[in-house]
Design a protein around this motif. Structure first.
Motif, PDB file in Angstrom:
ATOM      1  N   TYR A 193       0.910  -1.114  -0.047  1.00 37.11           N
ATOM      2  CA  TYR A 193      -0.402  -0.028   0.014  1.00 37.11           C
ATOM      3  C   TYR A 193       1.028   1.236  -0.135  1.00 37.11           C
ATOM      4  CZ  TYR A 193      -2.911   4.023   1.138  1.00 37.11           C
ATOM      5  OH  TYR A 193      -4.025   4.660   2.633  1.00 37.11           O
ATOM      6  N   TRP A 196       2.164   1.774  -3.724  1.00 38.35           N
ATOM      7  CA  TRP A 196       1.057   2.050  -4.078  1.00 38.35           C
ATOM      8  C   TRP A 196       1.114   4.197  -3.535  1.00 38.35           C
ATOM      9  CZ3 TRP A 196      -3.678   4.641  -2.863  1.00 38.35           C
ATOM     10  CH2 TRP A 196      -4.363   4.542  -4.152  1.00 38.35           C
ATOM     11  N   PRO A 281      -8.537   1.503  -1.343  1.00 39.79           N
ATOM     12  CA  PRO A 281      -7.873   0.761  -0.863  1.00 39.79           C
ATOM     13  C   PRO A 281      -7.325   0.328   0.658  1.00 39.79           C
ATOM     14  CG  PRO A 281      -6.477   2.859  -1.653  1.00 39.79           C
ATOM     15  CD  PRO A 281      -8.215   3.057  -1.597  1.00 39.79           C
ATOM     16  N   ILE A 282      -7.451   0.522   1.734  1.00 36.86           N
ATOM     17  CA  ILE A 282      -7.017  -0.195   2.512  1.00 36.86           C
ATOM     18  C   ILE A 282      -7.647  -1.191   2.772  1.00 36.86           C
ATOM     19  CG2 ILE A 282      -7.422   0.365   5.200  1.00 36.86           C
ATOM     20  CD1 ILE A 282      -6.251   3.559   5.078  1.00 36.86           C
TER      21      ILE A 282
END
Length: 507
Positions: A193, A196, A281-282
């Motif tokens: 993450y 990203w 997105p977490i």
């Protein structure tokens, strides 16, 4: 204004205290009603007991004679932090209350984050939604497990992530490697993450650390500490280790949702947030845990029972907060009370209302509903009988006991499971003949217990098999009935017990 700010700062801690009371009361009450089990509460208590005596966690319940180091079963050295507490309060309730405190503590960063970016109503909605979520309820209602440590670690780490404090987020998540071997992959997902999000150096370092940590633990440490010399759970995903990795990965999308119970669980994981978590997105941090569970060959990993969803709850609520953050500048629920965009304000209001509605709809279907049942707060006669017979076993004795009686004895005796397993440390091999008992006492309960999530109460052998082993103990190994009442039998044998052709003295 100052009073309001202080109240908002205190609110997450007030929620934590209230949830601790709920979790602790339900956990302890289940234990009082003999609804906790040797597998797993008894096992973990024996491990913490060993740590409290400055010993390695050799656990008699995993192999008679205390020959099995629990660190070779799952890697959870973080349990040692409970040793000082257990030393002062040596009881199963110590572990149950510690778990309640850890799970309740996780609400603080989640509610605080929601209040800061979304306002007071969101603070209370997230606190209630997480606090009464089915994943936490399932954990509270099934003994004690090491994953309780991961829940607040993830919650605090994700709060730091939401505030842009990425280094702090990694530091708070790093101890996941000490909680359980699979959680290194969750740490790696956090690294992915960060990559990203543009924090490539920190992200790649975290990703690599999580993957390497998992490999070191599963390929080196666990086999070195296991009596079998292998990682006992390494073949859960692959079909007995057969087939190439490429074939396993190719089949994964189909296997992950067969049978349909997997799809139901997958939906329910995100349902407490009204699916809002899927917009952030977490939520990708849930993939490692969901992946090994849905690809597992054991059906209990696919379901909503047990403790396997606990680590997912802080992730999905953090993802929901992140998804709603852009709407936090608008409406009466915003931190500053501005009303620049009525449509956005209505969206935020509707989202919070939906989360509350889903929480209330799911509540009766999961264990927190037990709090409202009268039989939870009544002590049946069977429990009184069991406690009377338990009291006849002296401190320091060696005992073989039924699964639901084991946790009542761990703190003051050396206890193993009756009937035992044919192979020490093998949790699921129940086809062979159980080894002969070597304990001085046997305490067997033939009655089922109405206990979620194991309603039949006869684990690990069916009732007829347990009765056969009870008769064999009397006929072959010289045990005599001391007392018998309401389906519970207490037996004792004095003198040597034959095992594998040798004479073993009972102390």
């Amino acid at each position: 204004m100052a009073v309001r700010r202080r109240a908002r700062r205190a609110a997450p801690w007030a929620w934590s205290a209230a949830l601790f009371v709920l979790y602790g009361a339900l956990s302890v009450r289940r234990h009082q009603l003999l609804r906790t089990t040797g597998y797993d509460l008894g096992i973990f208590e024996q491990a913490v007991q060993a740590y409290s005596r400055l010993r390695l966690p050799y656990v008699p319940l995993k192999g008679e004679g205390g020959t099995v180091n629990l660190l070779g079963d799952h890697f959870h050295p973080i349990l040692a932090v409970l040793a000082p507490l257990y030393r002062v309060f040596p009881a199963a309730e110590t572990l149950l209350l510690a778990q309640a405190a850890l799970l309740a503590l996780a609400v603080v960063p989640l509610a605080r984050w929601a209040g800061r970016v979304l306002g007071r109503a969101a603070l209370h909605t997230v606190a209630l939604g997480y606090g009464l979520s089915w994943g936490i309820a399932s954990t509270v209602a099934f003994d004690f497990h090491e994953v309780a440590f991961a829940v607040p670690l993830l919650a605090f780490s994700l709060e730091a992530l939401g505030r842009g404090r990425h280094e702090r987020a990694v530091l708070l998540a790093a101890p996941l490697l000490l909680v359980k071997e699979d959680l290194g992959l969750t740490l790696a997902a956090l690294g992915g993450y960060l990559v990203w999000r543009g924090r490539r150096t920190l992200g790649f370092a975290t990703l690599l650390g999580g993957v390497l940590g998992t490999l070191v633990i599963t390929k080196l440490l666990l086999p070195a500490l296991s009596p079998s010399g292998t990682y006992a759970y390494g073949e859960y995903v692959a079909e007995g280790g057969r087939g190439s990795l490429l074939m396993t990965l190719a089949a994964a999308p189909l296997d992950a949702l067969r049978p349909e119970v997997k799809a139901v669980t997958l939906v329910l994981v995100f349902a407490p947030t009204a699916l809002l978590a899927l917009r952030s997105p977490i939520a990708l941090l849930a993939l490692p845990t969901l992946g090994w569970r849905l690809l597992s060959r054991h059906d209990y990993h696919w379901e909503t029972a047990f403790h396997y969803s606990a680590v997912l709850m802080p992730i999905v609520f953090a993802a929901a907060i992140d998804a709603l953050t852009p709407y936090g500048r608008f409406g009466p629920f915003s931190p500053d009370g501005t009303k620049d965009n009525p449509l956005a304000a209505r969206h935020l209001r509707a989202s919070l209302a939906t989360v509350l509605a889903v929480t209330l709809v799911l509540l009766p279907s999961f264990p927190f509903g037990l709090v409202l049942r009268k039989d939870t707060w009544r002590t049946p006669g069977h429990v009184h009988v069991a406690r009377a017979l338990l009291a006849r076993i002296p401190d320091g004795a060696t005992v073989a006991a039924s699964n639901r009686l084991v946790p009542q004895l761990v703190s003051r005796t050396t206890v193993v499971l009756f009937p035992g397993y044919p192979i020490p440390g093998r949790l699921y091999d129940t086809d062979g003949t159980p080894p002969p008992p070597t304990s001085e006492w046997i305490l067997h309960d033939s009655r089922p217990h109405p206990a979620w999530p194991l309603p039949d109460g006869h684990w690990p052998y069916p009732p007829h098999r347990q009765q056969e082993e009870l008769a064999r103990a009397q006929k072959t190994y010289g045990y005599r009935v001391v007392a018998q009442d309401d389906g519970i039998t207490l037996l004792r044998r004095k003198g040597p017990v034959a095992r594998d052709g040798a004479e073993t003295s009972i102390r």
